[in-house]
Design a protein around this motif. Structure first.
Motif, short mmCIF file in Angstrom:
data_model
loop_
_atom_site.label_atom_id
_atom_site.label_comp_id
_atom_site.label_asym_id
_atom_site.label_seq_id
_atom_site.Cartn_x
_atom_site.Cartn_y
_atom_site.Cartn_z
N LEU A 208 -5.62 -2.52 8.12
CA LEU A 208 -6.99 -2.14 7.76
C LEU A 208 -7.25 -0.67 8.08
N LEU B 80 0.83 -1.21 0.00
CA LEU B 80 0.00 0.00 0.00
C LEU B 80 0.86 1.26 0.00
N TRP C 70 -11.71 -0.88 0.90
CA TRP C 70 -11.64 -2.31 1.18
C TRP C 70 -12.93 -2.85 1.80
N TYR D 149 -5.08 1.70 8.11
CA TYR D 149 -4.35 2.52 7.13
C TYR D 149 -5.15 2.65 5.84
N GLN D 150 -5.81 1.58 5.45
CA GLN D 150 -6.64 1.65 4.24
C GLN D 150 -7.83 2.58 4.44
N ASP D 151 -8.34 2.63 5.66
CA ASP D 151 -9.40 3.60 5.94
C ASP D 151 -8.89 5.02 5.81
N ARG E 83 -5.91 6.22 4.28
CA ARG E 83 -5.24 6.63 3.05
C ARG E 83 -5.98 6.24 1.77
N PHE E 84 -6.87 5.25 1.86
CA PHE E 84 -7.55 4.76 0.66
C PHE E 84 -9.06 4.82 0.80
N ARG F 294 1.14 4.29 -2.72
CA ARG F 294 0.97 5.70 -2.34
C ARG F 294 2.18 6.53 -2.76
N VAL G 134 -1.95 -6.87 -2.40
CA VAL G 134 -2.98 -6.47 -1.43
C VAL G 134 -4.25 -7.28 -1.64
#
Length: 201
Positions: free
Chosen positions: A162, A108, A173, A164-166, A168-169, A112, A135
């Motif tokens: 998880l 991830l 997911w 971090y995905q909230d 930065r992304f 980025r 991923v």
């Protein structure tokens, strides 16, 4: 003399260490200092020649890095067998889960960085797809069989991946991983105050 954790508020690996500190009852022994990995003048590059965070400066001036080594050091400081099991099979299972979750984070972060450091017309789609595939495969494996709700280095790492995905992304997911959404909710319920304290949001 307190220990010093060099990290940054948005670092998921730093967050893993902070959650471990809280769970192990060691947070009051550590001062957290912000480090800038892009600043050539930051002493971080002397503390860790790789210039990476997190890095834990011990009371004798020696430095422990990266997050996987730091959490093992903290587990030993707390008496051992707290977040890294002593029993060999359990230990390998927990460390393998940590490696999987950390690998998700590595992929991830590389995605980025590609977006941060290259203009859109110079980004490499094959590289982005390659990292995205890591991923996707890892998330599919974890969705098929989420781990148990125990606090150890594997689940700490997964929660941070998880989270971090909230951050930065945009939580993309969540739509395709309902079991992991439920798992993360349950995990946060085990340590809600620490999760909130370590949230960069």
């Amino acid at each position: 003399m307190p220990l010093v954790l060099r990290s940054s508020p948005l670092s998921p690996f730093g967050r893993k260490v902070k959650l471990a500190l809280d769970h192990l009852g060691l947070a009051d022994r550590v001062i957290v200092e912000t480090a800038d990995t892009m600043d050539a003048g930051d002493i971080l590059r002397e503390q860790n020649p790789l210039g990476k965070i997190p890095a834990l400066v011990l009371d004798d001036g020696s430095v422990v890095y990266d997050s996987r080594v730091i959490v093992e050091y903290l587990d030993m400081e707390a008496g051992g067998n707290k977040i890294i099991p002593a029993e060999p099979r359990a230990r390998i299972a927990v460390l393998t889960l940590q490696a999987l979750a950390d690998g998700v984070l590595d992929a991830l972060i590389l995605q980025r960085y590609e977006a941060m450091f290259r203009p859109e017309d110079r980004r490499e789609p094959r590289w982005l797809d390659h990292q995205g595939g890591k991923v996707a495969r890892a998330m599919a494996r974890l969705e098929a069989e989420p781990p148990t709700l125990d606090i150890h280095v594997g689940t700490l790492a997964l929660a941070c991946a998880l989270g971090y995905q909230d951050i930065r992304f945009d939580g993309a997911w969540r739509a395709d991983h309902p079991r992991l959404v439920a798992w993360l909710d349950g995990f946060i319920g085990l340590m809600p105050a620490a999760w909130q304290r370590t949230s960069p949001a």
